[in-house]
Write a protein that holds these residues in place. Structure first.
Motif, mmCIF file in Angstrom:
data_model
loop_
_atom_site.group_PDB
_atom_site.id
_atom_site.type_symbol
_atom_site.label_atom_id
_atom_site.label_comp_id
_atom_site.label_asym_id
_atom_site.label_seq_id
_atom_site.Cartn_x
_atom_site.Cartn_y
_atom_site.Cartn_z
ATOM 1 N N LEU A 1 0.786 -1.233 0.000
ATOM 2 C CA LEU A 1 0.000 0.000 0.000
ATOM 3 C C LEU A 1 0.818 1.283 0.000
ATOM 4 N N ILE B 1 0.493 4.166 -2.623
ATOM 5 C CA ILE B 1 -0.769 4.913 -2.697
ATOM 6 C C ILE B 1 -0.739 5.999 -1.621
ATOM 7 N N LEU C 1 -6.273 6.212 -0.618
ATOM 8 C CA LEU C 1 -6.447 4.806 -0.258
ATOM 9 C C LEU C 1 -7.935 4.462 -0.186
ATOM 10 N N ARG C 2 -8.323 3.393 -0.866
ATOM 11 C CA ARG C 2 -9.724 2.952 -0.912
ATOM 12 C C ARG C 2 -9.837 1.545 -0.355
ATOM 13 N N SER D 1 -11.087 -0.928 -1.795
ATOM 14 C CA SER D 1 -10.758 -1.894 -2.843
ATOM 15 C C SER D 1 -9.246 -2.168 -2.878
ATOM 16 N N ASP D 2 -8.428 -1.151 -2.566
ATOM 17 C CA ASP D 2 -6.972 -1.360 -2.498
ATOM 18 C C ASP D 2 -6.624 -2.324 -1.371
ATOM 19 N N ASP E 1 -7.753 -5.844 -2.327
ATOM 20 C CA ASP E 1 -6.800 -6.439 -3.273
ATOM 21 C C ASP E 1 -5.544 -6.936 -2.549
ATOM 22 N N LEU E 2 -5.080 -6.168 -1.563
ATOM 23 C CA LEU E 2 -3.920 -6.596 -0.788
ATOM 24 C C LEU E 2 -4.207 -7.913 -0.085
ATOM 25 N N ARG F 1 -5.018 -8.252 -12.385
ATOM 26 C CA ARG F 1 -5.065 -7.026 -11.575
ATOM 27 C C ARG F 1 -4.209 -7.136 -10.319
ATOM 28 N N LEU G 1 0.971 -6.332 -7.599
ATOM 29 C CA LEU G 1 0.924 -6.400 -6.144
ATOM 30 C C LEU G 1 1.606 -7.677 -5.637
#
Length: 167
Positions: A38, A41, A46-47, A49-50, A53-54, A71, A75
């Motif tokens: 993260l 970002i 920072l959202r 969804s981020d 995803d992590l 996607r 990462l």
């Protein structure tokens, strides 16, 4: 950016600071997962969804039989690079086992603490994007009805109404 603010908070939590094992565990969470996942970002961008995803990428670490979605490929690359660096304390490589849900939950607690600090103390964010990603489970003890003592008034109510005053 996240690391610096969070480490400041960790030192202020208690007058004596956190226990060494807690500090080591949180430092590991920051170094292995939060920074590579993260740190690119900005905090205000920072959202949730981020963060989701992590956690999805963390679930794929050390699972060669699972195909990585496109996607998450960048990462995953950053996370595996961070884990490839040897542990400075022991000189051994980090674990090659998949990451458990319990470990992800502990890492989520570290991130939530940092984001809550950014909301409440630093006033950088209006609300934490980590809220609601791990809904709290109600423990079975709190979820069930607690027994009541059968007092004279309750016995009288039960005889008069033919209903129990509580389950």
């Amino acid at each position: 950016m996240l690391e610096k603010r969070y480490l400041q908070r960790m030192g202020e939590v208690k007058s004596g600071g956190l226990a060494k094992t807690t500090m080591d565990s949180e430092r590991e969470a920051i170094d292995l997962y939060l920074k590579p996942g993260l740190d690119h970002i900005k905090l205000v961008n920072l959202r949730d969804s981020d963060i989701s995803d992590l956690y999805a990428a963390m679930r794929l670490i050390n699972r060669p039989d699972v195909e990585v979605p496109v996607r998450l490929s960048e990462l995953m690359r950053r996370l595996t690079e961070a884990r490839a660096v040897r542990n400075q304390g022991t000189g051994r490589a980090w674990s090659t086992r998949p990451i458990s849900e319990a470990r992800i939950t502990r890492i989520h607690a570290v991130l939530t603490g940092a984001l809550n600090h950014a909301v409440k103390v630093m006033k950088i964010l209006d609300s934490s994007p980590a809220v609601g990603l791990f809904p709290r489970k109600r423990s079975s003890f709190r979820a069930r009805d607690k027994p009541l003592l059968w007092t004279d008034e309750r016995v009288e109510y039960w005889q008069k109404m033919a209903r129990s005053p509580a389950r």
